[in-house]
Design a protein around this motif. Sequence first.
Motif, PDB file in Angstrom:
ATOM      1  N   THR A   1     -51.621  69.960 -58.880  1.00 22.63           N
ATOM      2  CA  THR A   1     -50.905  69.988 -60.157  1.00 22.63           C
ATOM      3  C   THR A   1     -49.433  69.660 -59.917  1.00 22.63           C
ATOM      4  N   GLU A   2     -48.928  68.665 -60.612  1.00 25.21           N
ATOM      5  CA  GLU A   2     -47.551  68.230 -60.412  1.00 25.21           C
ATOM      6  C   GLU A   2     -46.589  69.216 -61.053  1.00 25.21           C
ATOM      7  N   LEU A   3     -45.518  69.529 -60.329  1.00 31.97           N
ATOM      8  CA  LEU A   3     -44.501  70.464 -60.796  1.00 31.97           C
ATOM      9  C   LEU A   3     -43.180  69.722 -60.953  1.00 31.97           C
ATOM     10  N   GLY A   4     -42.400  70.096 -61.934  1.00 27.40           N
ATOM     11  CA  GLY A   4     -41.063  69.547 -62.078  1.00 27.40           C
ATOM     12  C   GLY A   4     -41.050  68.041 -62.249  1.00 27.40           C
ATOM     13  N   GLN A   5     -39.909  67.458 -61.898  1.00 26.12           N
ATOM     14  CA  GLN A   5     -39.688  66.028 -62.034  1.00 26.12           C
ATOM     15  C   GLN A   5     -39.604  65.364 -60.665  1.00 26.12           C
ATOM     16  N   GLN A   6     -39.943  64.085 -60.644  1.00 22.24           N
ATOM     17  CA  GLN A   6     -39.767  63.317 -59.420  1.00 22.24           C
ATOM     18  C   GLN A   6     -38.281  63.089 -59.146  1.00 22.24           C
ATOM     19  N   ALA A   7     -37.953  62.924 -57.892  1.00 24.25           N
ATOM     20  CA  ALA A   7     -36.585  62.606 -57.492  1.00 24.25           C
ATOM     21  C   ALA A   7     -36.587  61.266 -56.768  1.00 24.25           C
ATOM     22  N   ARG A   8     -35.687  60.395 -57.159  1.00 22.61           N
ATOM     23  CA  ARG A   8     -35.587  59.064 -56.543  1.00 22.61           C
ATOM     24  C   ARG A   8     -34.616  59.127 -55.369  1.00 22.61           C
ATOM     25  N   LEU A   9     -35.091  58.702 -54.208  1.00 20.17           N
ATOM     26  CA  LEU A   9     -34.287  58.720 -52.991  1.00 20.17           C
ATOM     27  C   LEU A   9     -33.858  57.299 -52.652  1.00 20.17           C
ATOM     28  N   GLU A  10     -32.553  57.109 -52.481  1.00 21.12           N
ATOM     29  CA  GLU A  10     -32.017  55.828 -52.028  1.00 21.12           C
ATOM     30  C   GLU A  10     -31.885  55.873 -50.511  1.00 21.12           C
ATOM     31  N   LEU A  11     -32.542  54.946 -49.837  1.00 15.25           N
ATOM     32  CA  LEU A  11     -32.572  54.937 -48.378  1.00 15.25           C
ATOM     33  C   LEU A  11     -31.946  53.646 -47.862  1.00 15.25           C
ATOM     34  N   VAL A  12     -31.205  53.766 -46.772  1.00 16.04           N
ATOM     35  CA  VAL A  12     -30.619  52.609 -46.097  1.00 16.04           C
ATOM     36  C   VAL A  12     -31.092  52.641 -44.654  1.00 16.04           C
ATOM     37  N   SER A  13     -31.867  51.629 -44.277  1.00 18.84           N
ATOM     38  CA  SER A  13     -32.450  51.585 -42.940  1.00 18.84           C
ATOM     39  C   SER A  13     -31.704  50.580 -42.074  1.00 18.84           C
ATOM     40  N   SER A  14     -31.269  51.046 -40.903  1.00 20.77           N
ATOM     41  CA  SER A  14     -30.667  50.157 -39.909  1.00 20.77           C
ATOM     42  C   SER A  14     -31.619  49.894 -38.760  1.00 20.77           C
ATOM     43  N   ALA A  15     -32.858  50.331 -38.877  1.00 23.97           N
ATOM     44  CA  ALA A  15     -33.857  50.097 -37.829  1.00 23.97           C
ATOM     45  C   ALA A  15     -34.305  48.647 -37.870  1.00 23.97           C
ATOM     46  N   TYR A  16     -34.731  48.144 -36.735  1.00 22.30           N
ATOM     47  CA  TYR A  16     -35.149  46.763 -36.628  1.00 22.30           C
ATOM     48  C   TYR A  16     -36.624  46.636 -36.963  1.00 22.30           C
ATOM     49  N   GLY A  17     -36.929  45.632 -37.764  1.00 23.21           N
ATOM     50  CA  GLY A  17     -38.316  45.339 -38.063  1.00 23.21           C
ATOM     51  C   GLY A  17     -38.944  44.485 -36.977  1.00 23.21           C
ATOM     52  N   THR A  18     -40.218  44.187 -37.106  1.00 20.59           N
ATOM     53  CA  THR A  18     -40.945  43.436 -36.081  1.00 20.59           C
ATOM     54  C   THR A  18     -40.391  42.032 -35.922  1.00 20.59           C
ATOM     55  N   ILE A  19     -40.134  41.348 -37.043  1.00 14.18           N
ATOM     56  CA  ILE A  19     -39.632  39.964 -36.974  1.00 14.18           C
ATOM     57  C   ILE A  19     -38.252  39.935 -36.342  1.00 14.18           C
ATOM     58  N   ILE A  20     -37.401  40.889 -36.731  1.00 13.33           N
ATOM     59  CA  ILE A  20     -36.047  40.912 -36.172  1.00 13.33           C
ATOM     60  C   ILE A  20     -36.091  41.175 -34.673  1.00 13.33           C
ATOM     61  N   VAL A  21     -36.998  42.034 -34.250  1.00 19.94           N
ATOM     62  CA  VAL A  21     -37.125  42.314 -32.818  1.00 19.94           C
ATOM     63  C   VAL A  21     -37.540  41.060 -32.056  1.00 19.94           C
ATOM     64  N   ILE A  22     -38.482  40.287 -32.599  1.00 23.11           N
ATOM     65  CA  ILE A  22     -38.934  39.059 -31.938  1.00 23.11           C
ATOM     66  C   ILE A  22     -37.802  38.053 -31.851  1.00 23.11           C
ATOM     67  N   VAL A  23     -37.080  37.862 -32.968  1.00 23.68           N
ATOM     68  CA  VAL A  23     -35.968  36.908 -32.964  1.00 23.68           C
ATOM     69  C   VAL A  23     -34.886  37.338 -31.979  1.00 23.68           C
ATOM     70  N   THR A  24     -34.589  38.632 -31.959  1.00 26.22           N
ATOM     71  CA  THR A  24     -33.578  39.134 -31.027  1.00 26.22           C
ATOM     72  C   THR A  24     -34.004  38.922 -29.578  1.00 26.22           C
ATOM     73  N   ALA A  25     -35.281  39.143 -29.275  1.00 29.92           N
ATOM     74  CA  ALA A  25     -35.777  38.956 -27.913  1.00 29.92           C
ATOM     75  C   ALA A  25     -35.688  37.497 -27.490  1.00 29.92           C
ATOM     76  N   ILE A  26     -36.030  36.577 -28.415  1.00 30.39           N
ATOM     77  CA  ILE A  26     -35.932  35.144 -28.084  1.00 30.39           C
ATOM     78  C   ILE A  26     -34.485  34.754 -27.839  1.00 30.39           C
ATOM     79  N   ALA A  27     -33.582  35.224 -28.707  1.00 29.45           N
ATOM     80  CA  ALA A  27     -32.166  34.900 -28.532  1.00 29.45           C
ATOM     81  C   ALA A  27     -31.628  35.460 -27.219  1.00 29.45           C
TER      82      ALA A  27
END
Length: 308
Positions: free
Chosen positions: A231-257
């Motif tokens: 049973t849902e209680l209260g209201q939802q809360a919206r979270l703003e997130l900022v990620s500085s982690a590297y994704g898979t594509i960025i890791v591959i490009v960084t490794a090639i460079a």
Amino acid sequence: FDHGGSVLVAPPRRWAPSPDEALAFLHSVATVLAGHYATATPLATAVAGAPAGAPVTLNYSPAESLNEVSPQVTAAAVRSDQQARDVLAAMGRDHTKPSPIPPATLVDPLRQDLLRAVSSAWRDGRASAAQSALNYADQGFDLLKSQVTVVQPGLPILLGSKDSRLPVTVTNKLPVDIAVRVDLTADPGLPSAGVDTVVPADGSITVFIPATVTRSGRLSAYATVLTPGGTELGQQARLELVSSAYGTIIVIVTAIAFGLLVLLAGRRIYRRVRAARANTTPEPPRPPADPVSAVAHEHTSTGDPGRQ
């Protein structure tokens, strides 16, 4: 009854007596009881006793069925009652107080409101009145659920690693403890799992939800607090997130460079070493000079002492 027995005396369902008829009925009942022709039994005692005979069902005609409370209202009341019982099961007494409030005192009045919404008073086509009574009951239940909610964070949350834990604060304004589950609904780039906890009465708690970051940039997530039963209680809360982690594509490009950088740096170092070796190579020995020419050259450079 010659051999004893019980009978339920009740007026007709649609009985609307005048004052004189009601007094006559009550006078007749009092006369029977005073003459010891019958003994009054409380309804609770009769219900708790052993059943006499086979159970029967009400036999309503189609016309009478149409005059009953709307099926939509009764179905909605049943769903609300199930949620109320689920919320009651999630509650617990606040043992930090000397006289804790029983959770039933918070939920039972709401369930009574649901019973009023399906009262026989709303029959005979009074569907709008039944719906109004149901809306009133639902508003009270929504107010109760809104006392347990997720706190909206004021600033974006920075995610610095691939495996992060998101802080979510849940507040409880009820005078009882309540067991909850905090779920996170996020973008595809942020898989997460729920967390179970108990929020103390008139308090708050911060839980950390494990999440896996699969891409960098700005992300959005919605935190929801529910009972263990869903049973849902209260209201939802919206979270703003900022990620500085590297994704898979960025890791591959960084490794090639990085590999190209190492290759170019190695090539440059190789050229410098090769050039340095070339500059330090000894010159080949010169052929010996002619002795006569050497003597003549010496006299020419020093001069003849006899000529001075």
